[in-house]
Design a protein around this motif. Structure first.
Motif, short mmCIF file in Angstrom:
data_model
loop_
_atom_site.label_atom_id
_atom_site.label_comp_id
_atom_site.label_asym_id
_atom_site.label_seq_id
_atom_site.Cartn_x
_atom_site.Cartn_y
_atom_site.Cartn_z
N UNK A 6 -28.15 -54.51 49.85
CA UNK A 6 -29.47 -54.84 49.32
C UNK A 6 -29.53 -54.42 47.85
N UNK A 7 -30.10 -55.27 47.02
CA UNK A 7 -30.12 -55.01 45.59
C UNK A 7 -31.10 -53.88 45.26
N UNK A 8 -30.74 -53.06 44.28
CA UNK A 8 -31.60 -51.98 43.78
C UNK A 8 -31.82 -52.24 42.29
N UNK A 9 -33.03 -52.65 41.89
CA UNK A 9 -33.27 -52.89 40.47
C UNK A 9 -32.99 -51.65 39.63
N UNK A 10 -32.36 -51.86 38.49
CA UNK A 10 -32.02 -50.83 37.51
C UNK A 10 -30.84 -49.96 37.93
N UNK A 11 -30.23 -50.26 39.07
CA UNK A 11 -28.99 -49.54 39.43
C UNK A 11 -27.88 -50.00 38.49
N UNK A 12 -26.96 -49.11 38.17
CA UNK A 12 -25.86 -49.46 37.27
C UNK A 12 -24.56 -49.70 38.03
N UNK A 13 -24.59 -49.61 39.35
CA UNK A 13 -23.38 -49.86 40.14
C UNK A 13 -23.61 -49.47 41.59
N UNK A 14 -22.60 -49.79 42.41
CA UNK A 14 -22.69 -49.53 43.85
C UNK A 14 -21.34 -48.96 44.33
N UNK A 15 -21.39 -47.95 45.17
CA UNK A 15 -20.18 -47.37 45.77
C UNK A 15 -20.20 -47.65 47.27
#
Length: 403
Positions: free
Chosen positions: A140-149
């Protein structure tokens, strides 16, 4: 008051008028000391009558960095600052602009906290089996996140834990260093904060990998296919990402079994040794993916070239009735092909050729014993064609490929 030695009590009344005193305000009470619903939620100051603007002084309580932002209205968002982060407390003070001058006095400071962002694999993919290791798996997308692990754990071997960092919210199982087919993995996702640190992992989601894919010879060469020569190319079905193809050629009655590994999906009988002319062999194919050999696929029968047809040509089925067969050779073909019809019936045979768009290309009706005297395809462009072979109530469809 003492006047000429006389003491009298008296009182005075004063009226004090002030000019130029500063106006102050602060973040509204409902937000003061609270955690914002989202990192880009609006933060409001209390309204000051006649104010021409509002200056927000924002202090990061973790780094002590101080930033200011001027706004014509009494509202701003932390994401409008140069630096901001999830899961962080900020002290916010407000000054106002009056008479075209920013007043130097700030109101009472108020703490506001940004939320800790978490995410997980999207619901439509959670607890499902993917059809291909190359399928994209989305968080699920997270606005303003800079990346995903993504943390991926093999449920059959819990010490097999792999992580992959992605600038976007999806990954593929093939991105991992190693992955097994027909295996369930726990997948957790953490969001990368604006300072480069990763936040807590979200809920676990199960993803199951597919069964190891299998292939065989192409259908046009699979059913008692009469190989025209030992140099004719036999084609395995293609599959994306295959590293190698393994061809297994067997004849149980002859005690023959031999494998050949190929970098491409093609093989010729010249790649094998000790073949008997005019004999029927079974061909099975295995593929190597991600460094692992899978199981063999469907079994296909071929007939090696020779001076005579094998006994299978005139074999009967379980009901004692001569079986009607039709094969094309060579197939695939470069210039033309011939249809070989195996039947005990003496009725005429109808041969009809269609392209894959369903267009009729050619029709012939010939005596059963004369079928092999006719050749087709010399004027056909490269492509795939269907040959309908009919004799009485029997009909067979033979698919041929022109290279």
């Amino acid at each position: 008051m003492n006047v000429l030695g006389c003491v009298r009590a008296t009182s005075y009344s004063y009226t004090l008028t002030t000019t130029g005193c500063p106006s102050t305000t602060e973040v509204q009470t409902s937000q003061c000391g609270a955690t914002l619903p989202s990192i880009d939620s609006y933060v409001y100051a209390n309204l000051v009558s006649g104010a021409q603007g509002y200056r927000f002084r924002v202090t990061d309580m973790t780094t002590n960095e101080v930033q200011t932002i001027d706004r014509a209205l009494r509202v701003f968002r932390l994401t409008q600052l140069t630096n901001y982060a999830f899961d962080r407390t900020y002290m916010i003070e407000v000054a106002v602009r009056r008479n075209n001058v920013w007043e130097a006095f700030y109101g009472t400071g108020c703490s506001v906290t940004t939320p800790e962002a978490t995410t997980q694999i999207q619901a439509s993919q959670c607890n499902t089996t993917i059809s291909n290791l190359n399928n994209s798996i989305f968080a699920d997308i997270v606005p303003f996140a800079t990346g995903y692990r993504f943390r991926v754990t093999n449920t059959l071997n819990p010490i097999d834990v792999q992580t992959i960092d992605r600038p976007i919210r999806d990954f593929r199982m093939t991105n991992l260093a190693s992955v097994q087919y027909n295996t369930t993995y726990n997948v957790e996702v953490a969001v990368r904060n604006t300072n480069g640190e990763y936040l807590s992992y979200g809920p676990v989601c199960n993803i199951t990998t597919p069964l190891f894919p299998t292939v065989g010879l192409e259908d046009a060469q699979c059913d008692e296919y009469l190989v025209g020569s030992n140099t004719e190319t036999l084609f395995a079905e293609s599959y994306p990402g295959v590293e190698q193809y393994r061809f297994l050629l067997e004849n149980i009655s002859l005690g023959y079994s031999q494998t050949v590994d190929r970098a491409t999906r093609t093989v010729t009988l010249n790649n094998f040794t000790g073949l008997v002319p005019g004999e029927m062999y079974t061909v099975r194919v295995a593929i190597r993916l991600n460094g692992e050999w899978g199981p063999y696929g469907k079994s296909c029968s071929i007939i090696t070239p020779g001076a005579f047809r094998p006994e299978e040509v005139t074999r009967v089925d379980a009901n004692g009735v001569n079986e009607f067969k039709a094969v094309a050779y060579p197939n695939p073909f470069a210039t033309s092909f011939t249809i070989d019809v195996r039947t005990s019936n003496t009725e005429a045979v109808s041969l009809t050729v269609y392209d894959m768009a369903g267009r009729l290309l050619e029709v012939k009706e010939v005596k059963a014993q004369d079928v092999t005297n006719y050749q087709f395809g010399d004027r056909y462009p490269s492509g795939v064609y269907n040959v309908i072979v009919t004799q009485g109530n029997e009909t067979r469809t033979v698919r041929v490929v022109k290279q």
